[in-house]
Scaffold this active site. Structure first.
Site, PDB file in Angstrom:
ATOM      1  N   HIS A 138       0.847  -1.203   0.000  1.00 14.45           N
ATOM      2  CA  HIS A 138       0.000   0.000   0.000  1.00 14.45           C
ATOM      3  C   HIS A 138       0.881   1.250   0.000  1.00 14.45           C
ATOM      4  O   HIS A 138       0.665   2.174  -0.802  1.00 14.45           O
ATOM      5  CB  HIS A 138      -0.903  -0.029   1.238  1.00 14.45           C
ATOM      6  N   GLU A 139       1.881   1.273   0.889  1.00 13.64           N
ATOM      7  CA  GLU A 139       2.761   2.438   0.966  1.00 13.64           C
ATOM      8  C   GLU A 139       3.654   2.554  -0.272  1.00 13.64           C
ATOM      9  O   GLU A 139       3.880   3.652  -0.785  1.00 13.64           O
ATOM     10  CB  GLU A 139       3.613   2.377   2.235  1.00 13.64           C
ATOM     11  N   HIS A 195       1.953   4.244  -3.146  1.00 19.39           N
ATOM     12  CA  HIS A 195       1.949   5.705  -3.075  1.00 19.39           C
ATOM     13  C   HIS A 195       3.257   6.273  -3.632  1.00 19.39           C
ATOM     14  O   HIS A 195       3.262   7.267  -4.359  1.00 19.39           O
ATOM     15  CB  HIS A 195       1.795   6.168  -1.620  1.00 19.39           C
TER      16      HIS A 195
END
Length: 216
Positions: A25-26, A29
């Site tokens: 998820h990170e 980004h």
């Protein structure tokens, strides 16, 4: 409270899906930010699929373990990937895609785990079928929870940044002012039934939609 052997088994099955759900998820980004012009995460070595670069001792390890043991909403977080929104080529517009990258990665992972669950269930006599189904079930749950949680329109959650990107400038500015207090609001919601009231119906809806998509 889980017995020791059951706890060890649950942790073993949950480790891979939880680590990937939170850390990818990170990383997503960071990849999106670099694509739209901000190299902050890249220069700090945070655009990586190596979970060790993203692990937060509390959010990635302790909190998921506690929720597995004690019950409740299974969620956590990794070290946030640094993004300089002012460094994006079109900050207000590109913020939308940078923010959505994380939840979209959780959606893709949830779909992948759902397919693995279906594949494993098709061979019940296989020795690995049951543990794979257990791991896939946790993978679906953690990714759907992170997807729904992060899309809540509360800065600094991804949904808050999406809302700031889409709202007119005046309303976007007013919403962005909540950001310093956003995590305190979220923690308060988590300590009361409010977060469960909001999350559980949405999580159930997304899970059912995934099951329909893969034919479970």
């Amino acid at each position: 409270m889980m017995q020791i052997d059951q706890l060890v088994q649950t942790i073993t099955l949950a480790a891979i899906p939880i680590l990937f759900a939170i850390t990818l998820h990170e990383a997503a980004h960071g990849y999106a930010a670099r694509h739209f012009g901000d190299n902050t995460a890249y220069l700090q070595g945070r655009i990586s699929l190596n979970p060790l670069r993203h692990i937060d001792p509390v959010g990635t390890v302790l909190l998921p373990l506690l929720t597995l043991v004690l019950g409740g909403v299974l969620f956590g977080w990794a070290k946030p990937v640094p993004v300089n929104f002012g460094g994006l080529r079109h900050p207000k517009k590109d913020m939308l895609w940078v923010a959505l990258a994380g939840p979209l990665s959780n959606l893709v992972m949830a779909l992948g785990w759902a397919l693995l669950f279906k594949f494993s269930a098709a061979f019940p006599e296989n020795y690995f079928a049951e543990p794979l189904m257990g791991m896939a079930g946790i993978g679906i749950k953690i990714n759907v929870v992170l997807l729904v949680l992060n899309l809540l329109p509360l800065p600094p959650l991804d949904g808050g940044r999406v809302a700031v990107s889409l709202l007119p400038h005046r309303e976007a500015y007013q919403l962005s002012r909540i950001e310093p207090y956003g995590m305190f609001i979220l923690i308060f919601m988590a300590m009361t039934p409010v977060l469960s009231w909001v999350l559980f119906p949405l999580v159930k809806f997304v899970e059912n939609l995934l099951f329909i998509m893969v034919g479970i």
